[in-house]
Design a protein around this motif. Structure first.
Motif, PDB file in Angstrom:
ATOM      1  N   GLY A  51       0.867  -1.150  -0.029  1.00 54.72           N
ATOM      2  CA  GLY A  51       0.051   0.056   0.030  1.00 54.72           C
ATOM      3  C   GLY A  51       0.899   1.245   0.147  1.00 54.72           C
ATOM      4  O   GLY A  51       0.399   2.348  -0.341  1.00 54.72           O
ATOM      5  N   THR A  52       2.123   1.131   0.559  1.00 59.84           N
ATOM      6  CA  THR A  52       2.912   2.359   0.674  1.00 59.84           C
ATOM      7  C   THR A  52       3.323   3.000  -0.620  1.00 59.84           C
ATOM      8  O   THR A  52       3.782   3.952  -1.026  1.00 59.84           O
ATOM      9  CB  THR A  52       4.289   2.097   1.482  1.00 59.84           C
ATOM     10  OG1 THR A  52       3.803   1.310   2.694  1.00 59.84           O
ATOM     11  CG2 THR A  52       4.843   3.218   1.707  1.00 59.84           C
ATOM     12  N   VAL A  53       3.361   1.995  -1.696  1.00 59.18           N
ATOM     13  CA  VAL A  53       3.706   2.375  -3.344  1.00 59.18           C
ATOM     14  C   VAL A  53       2.663   3.725  -3.667  1.00 59.18           C
ATOM     15  O   VAL A  53       3.285   4.432  -4.220  1.00 59.18           O
ATOM     16  CB  VAL A  53       3.492   1.072  -4.291  1.00 59.18           C
ATOM     17  CG1 VAL A  53       3.852   1.765  -5.323  1.00 59.18           C
ATOM     18  CG2 VAL A  53       4.393   0.134  -3.593  1.00 59.18           C
ATOM     19  N   PHE A  54       1.473   3.426  -3.179  1.00 62.45           N
ATOM     20  CA  PHE A  54       0.582   4.483  -3.662  1.00 62.45           C
ATOM     21  C   PHE A  54       1.059   5.740  -2.853  1.00 62.45           C
ATOM     22  O   PHE A  54       1.066   7.124  -3.662  1.00 62.45           O
ATOM     23  CB  PHE A  54      -0.818   4.114  -3.269  1.00 62.45           C
ATOM     24  CG  PHE A  54      -1.763   5.382  -3.224  1.00 62.45           C
ATOM     25  CD1 PHE A  54      -2.226   5.920  -4.491  1.00 62.45           C
ATOM     26  CD2 PHE A  54      -2.364   6.078  -1.899  1.00 62.45           C
ATOM     27  CE1 PHE A  54      -3.169   6.872  -4.492  1.00 62.45           C
ATOM     28  CE2 PHE A  54      -3.018   7.104  -2.206  1.00 62.45           C
ATOM     29  CZ  PHE A  54      -3.671   7.592  -3.206  1.00 62.45           C
ATOM     30  N   LEU A  55       1.435   5.898  -1.703  1.00 67.03           N
ATOM     31  CA  LEU A  55       1.876   7.062  -1.071  1.00 67.03           C
ATOM     32  C   LEU A  55       3.142   7.890  -1.669  1.00 67.03           C
ATOM     33  O   LEU A  55       3.311   8.891  -1.989  1.00 67.03           O
ATOM     34  CB  LEU A  55       2.135   6.847   0.494  1.00 67.03           C
ATOM     35  CG  LEU A  55       1.027   6.224   1.193  1.00 67.03           C
ATOM     36  CD1 LEU A  55       1.194   5.916   2.627  1.00 67.03           C
ATOM     37  CD2 LEU A  55      -0.140   7.149   1.255  1.00 67.03           C
TER      38      LEU A  55
END
Length: 318
Positions: A271-275
């Motif tokens: 999910g951190t890829v989106f950030l």
């Protein structure tokens, strides 16, 4: 196969609960940052610290596993980025962050929950080594490539230094380092602090999985199905295959290590890829859609791969 589904289904059901809670408006719209803050800065660091501190230091420092996962991750990042840039004609920034989505698994929120449940608790040091390879090398390489492509005046040293500085601020890295130091020195927390760390650490898995589900609900997200499916397919199919080949053929790792790394790579997009993509100005909506699709498909692909690898790795289903 039924035994595997009995293990994996409750974890994915927790993700579904979070998604439904967001979709049914049972949580306020701004709940995701609060949940992420609790997981990232309190629960997960405490869980990782306790695990690292209680594991013999020699098991934590597994250089062959680290190098194998790092090699496969960099290869996946580079291959996908080059394909997206020159074959699909994407911008350098979108290509790089698409490559990161294809190479970075959600091991922090999902790996520590699913992999010990499937392969047994002895795989936790392997998961830590793989996660550190992602955080320290693959993510740093992505940030450095992005900096080089769009801020060339800083040069390679400046880009690498900036990338490492951003990674160094990740609390998960420091939790593992601190736990490793306690392990090496054979230290233990005072009783009250240890109890607090246990309580926070025990909350990490359920809250992390629930938070994933909440964050997956993104109304109004625009989907480009071809691009999303290419990223999700690369993450769930190509990345695990590449990791398995590198771990088995180049590094000759033990079966349990190969199975653990392969299943780590078979987890959905982190999910951190989106950030990272959103902050960099890349196509964040595409990454968000890839996270949703890969997480939904992972219930089937991860469960099937777990069934195939479980007995081969000679690790009983727990």
């Amino acid at each position: 196969m039924v035994e595997i589904l009995e293990v994996t289904a409750p974890f994915f059901a927790l993700i579904l609960c979070g998604y439904l809670a967001a979709r049914l408006r049972l949580l306020p719209e701004k709940s995701v940052p609060a949940l992420n803050t609790f997981v990232l800065y309190f629960a997960l660091p405490c869980m990782l610290f306790r695990f690292s501190a209680q594991t013999p230091f020699g098991e934590l420092v597994n250089l062959p596993v680290f190098l194998a996962y790092m090699t496969a991750g960099l290869a996946m990042l580079g291959a996908f980025s080059l394909f997206a840039r020159f074959a699909a004609g994407e911008s350098a920034r979108d290509a790089v962050y698409g490559g990161l989505a294809a190479a970075w698994s959600n091991w922090g929120y999902m790996g520590f929950a699913l992999l010990p449940a499937v392969l047994g608790p002895s795989v936790l040091p392997i998961v830590v080594a793989a996660g550190m390879a992602d955080l320290l090398v693959v993510v740093s390489a992505t940030l450095a490539l992005d900096s080089l492509a769009h801020r060339r005046s800083a040069g390679a040293p400046g880009a690498i230094a900036g990338a490492l500085a951003r990674v160094a601020r990740n609390p998960l890295v420091w939790a593992i380092v601190a736990g490793g130091a306690f392990s090496a020195a054979d230290l233990a927390l005072p009783r009250i602090a240890g109890q607090l760390a246990r309580l926070l650490g025990d909350a990490a898995v359920p809250v992390a999985l629930f938070t994933i589900g909440v964050s997956l609900y993104r109304p109004g997200t625009r989907w480009e199905w071809t691009e999303v499916l290419v990223i999700a397919g690369a993450k769930l199919l190509v990345h695990p295959l590449l990791v398995a080949l590198v771990a088995a053929q180049l590094f000759r790792l033990a079966p349990l290590e190969i199975a653990t790394l392969t299943l780590s790579a078979a987890l959905p997009v982190a999910g951190t890829v989106f950030l990272f993509a959103e902050r960099a100005g890349a196509n964040g909506e595409r990454i968000a859609a890839a996270i949703l699709v890969s997480t939904a498909c992972a219930f089937f692909s991860f469960s099937a791969l777990s069934w195939l690898l479980g007995s081969w790795a000679a690790a009983p289903i727990k």
